[in-house]
Motif scaffolding. Structure first.
Motif, PDB file in Angstrom:
ATOM      1  N   GLU A 113     -11.551 -12.805   1.210  1.00 47.70           N
ATOM      2  CA  GLU A 113     -11.037 -11.087   1.188  1.00 47.70           C
ATOM      3  C   GLU A 113      -9.898 -11.188   2.152  1.00 47.70           C
ATOM      4  O   GLU A 113      -9.923 -11.639   3.689  1.00 47.70           O
ATOM      5  CB  GLU A 113     -11.958 -10.598   0.852  1.00 47.70           C
ATOM      6  N   LEU A 147      -4.450  -3.031  -0.902  1.00 47.81           N
ATOM      7  CA  LEU A 147      -6.108  -3.712  -0.984  1.00 47.81           C
ATOM      8  C   LEU A 147      -6.705  -3.212  -0.486  1.00 47.81           C
ATOM      9  O   LEU A 147      -7.017  -1.337  -0.359  1.00 47.81           O
ATOM     10  CB  LEU A 147      -4.975  -4.431   1.256  1.00 47.81           C
ATOM     11  N   PRO A 148      -8.478  -3.428  -0.891  1.00 50.97           N
ATOM     12  CA  PRO A 148      -7.713  -5.354  -0.647  1.00 50.97           C
ATOM     13  C   PRO A 148      -8.063  -6.246  -1.469  1.00 50.97           C
ATOM     14  O   PRO A 148      -7.760  -5.173  -2.985  1.00 50.97           O
ATOM     15  CB  PRO A 148      -9.401  -5.127   0.322  1.00 50.97           C
ATOM     16  N   GLU A 189      -8.215  -7.984   3.684  1.00 52.07           N
ATOM     17  CA  GLU A 189      -7.918  -6.748   3.853  1.00 52.07           C
ATOM     18  C   GLU A 189      -7.453  -5.423   5.205  1.00 52.07           C
ATOM     19  O   GLU A 189      -6.690  -6.403   5.867  1.00 52.07           O
ATOM     20  CB  GLU A 189      -9.584  -5.305   3.867  1.00 52.07           C
ATOM     21  N   ASP A 204       0.682  -1.172  -0.209  1.00 45.47           N
ATOM     22  CA  ASP A 204       0.195  -0.069   0.430  1.00 45.47           C
ATOM     23  C   ASP A 204       0.782   1.814  -0.211  1.00 45.47           C
ATOM     24  O   ASP A 204       0.854   2.369  -0.663  1.00 45.47           O
ATOM     25  CB  ASP A 204      -1.055  -0.168   1.470  1.00 45.47           C
TER      26      ASP A 204
END
Length: 383
Positions: A352, A291-292, A354, A205
């Motif tokens: 998923e 992310l995610p 995150e 990120d």
């Protein structure tokens, strides 16, 4: 006037006596709060100057505002997403001893850097740590290597650069590489800021921002992609490692902690024979990207005790670094998510991933599963 904002990772819990306790994990802060402070914290969900607080809540509100600033629960807006405790942890030499002792990791990066660096290149080593990757890039012919780190290890890295005779090429810069703006665009960004299941530590990120600010058009990121893999684990040993510490002991009911333990991933060493079936690639995360992320996989096993997780880095020019259980062991090892389940031969997973809301350096993982007509879901934390 400075503007102050509530730390985004702040959490508040109600204690048994009815009092409020605040915690900011990323700054190592905890404090009891009077009830009026909650409204001030709510008001400061966006940056506020003291004059705004005074206008709305009067002198007593301004006094409470200053106390929240002193306690570290309100922070200056530009530093709201900083995680000082995280960087403090990377100041310790023991962390770098483990990474440097991982010659699988070091050798893979060294080969990839030799293949990627061209004479005259400008290079950014984002999160330089001990400085080894910056030095390898300089030795490969880079004209200049900007080695950036916020942790105190940077001073030790200075000695590494000087003893290696590379001070003319390697420029050490103190700061969060997400925020850094270099004096020139770079041709190559190198980073090894990977944690549990690669994505913990929020390195990718942060890489997005530093590439937006510093990577020249047509420039390259090393690694260029991260593949996330998952496999069924059939062996009981990893599940026991996750849960057995919470068995009853001399009449003490530690088993009350088991429901929480079932929602925590652990870092462990998985053996190939502990897998109940072949691994499946969950997704490929390109660098830089945020992310995610996640995907859907179908695993084949009659019964599982949990999910085994690992990753593979694409280092470019045919160079890869895999942490598969059958590959040479790295300091990352592997990760296990407890999920005791009779699958009947097949389980469909929707996963998923995150950043954790109270600590963006950690991961929250949601797993939805389906075995025939049966469905369920589970949530995990991994750090």
């Amino acid at each position: 006037m400075a503007a102050w904002v509530r730390d985004p990772s702040l959490t508040i819990s109600i204690q048994a006596d009815g009092s409020f306790f605040s915690r900011v994990l990323t700054r190592g802060i905890g404090a009891r709060l009077p009830a009026p402070a909650l409204e001030l914290l709510s008001f400061c969900a966006r940056p506020r100057e003291e004059a705004e607080v005074t206008a709305r809540y009067g002198p007593l509100g301004a006094q409470g505002f200053r106390q929240l600033v002193e306690a570290g629960l309100l922070v200056e807006a530009p530093s709201a997403d900083h995680t000082p405790v995280f960087f403090h942890n990377f100041s310790a030499l023991d962390v770098h001893r483990r990474m440097l002792a991982d010659r699988v990791r070091v050798d893979a990066y060294a080969a990839a850097i030799r293949a990627a660096v061209r004479p005259g290149m400008a290079v950014l080593d984002a999160g330089t740590g001990s400085g080894i990757l910056a030095c390898l890039a300089a030795r490969a012919g880079a004209r200049v290597v900007y080695a950036v780190d916020q942790a105190d290890i940077l001073e030790a890295a200075r000695g590494v650069v000087e003893r290696s005779g590379l001070q003319a090429q390697v420029r050490l810069l103190r700061g969060d590489f997400r925020d850094i703006r270099l004096p020139e665009p770079v041709d190559l960004v190198i980073t090894e800021t990977f944690g549990a299941w690669a994505l913990a530590e929020a390195g990718l990120d942060d890489l997005v921002t530093t590439c937006e600010n510093n990577l020249a058009p047509g420039g390259t990121v090393l690694p260029g992609a991260v593949e996330l893999w998952v496999a069924p684990v059939s062996a009981v040993a990893p599940l026991e490692e996750a849960l057995c510490p919470f068995s009853r002991y001399e009449g003490v009911h530690l088993d009350a902690l088991i429901p929480t333990a079932l929602r925590r991933g652990i870092t462990t060493t998985l053996l190939p024979e502990q897998l109940g079936g072949p691994g499946q690639r969950l997704c490929t995360v390109l660098a830089p990207s945020r992310l995610p992320c996640g995907g859907t996989v179908t695993l084949h096993a009659d019964r599982i005790t949990g999910l085994g997780c690992w990753f593979q880095l694409d280092l470019g020019n045919g160079h890869q670094l895999s942490t598969h259980p059958s590959a040479p062991l790295t300091h990352w090892r592997h990760h296990f998510l407890p999920l005791p389940l009779d699958c009947g031969g097949e389980v469909l997973l929707e996963i998923e991933i995150e950043a954790a809301k109270e600590d963006r350096r950690g991961l929250e993982i949601h797993v939805g599963w389906q075995c025939g007509a049966r469905r369920g879901e589970a949530w995990y934390r991994l750090r």
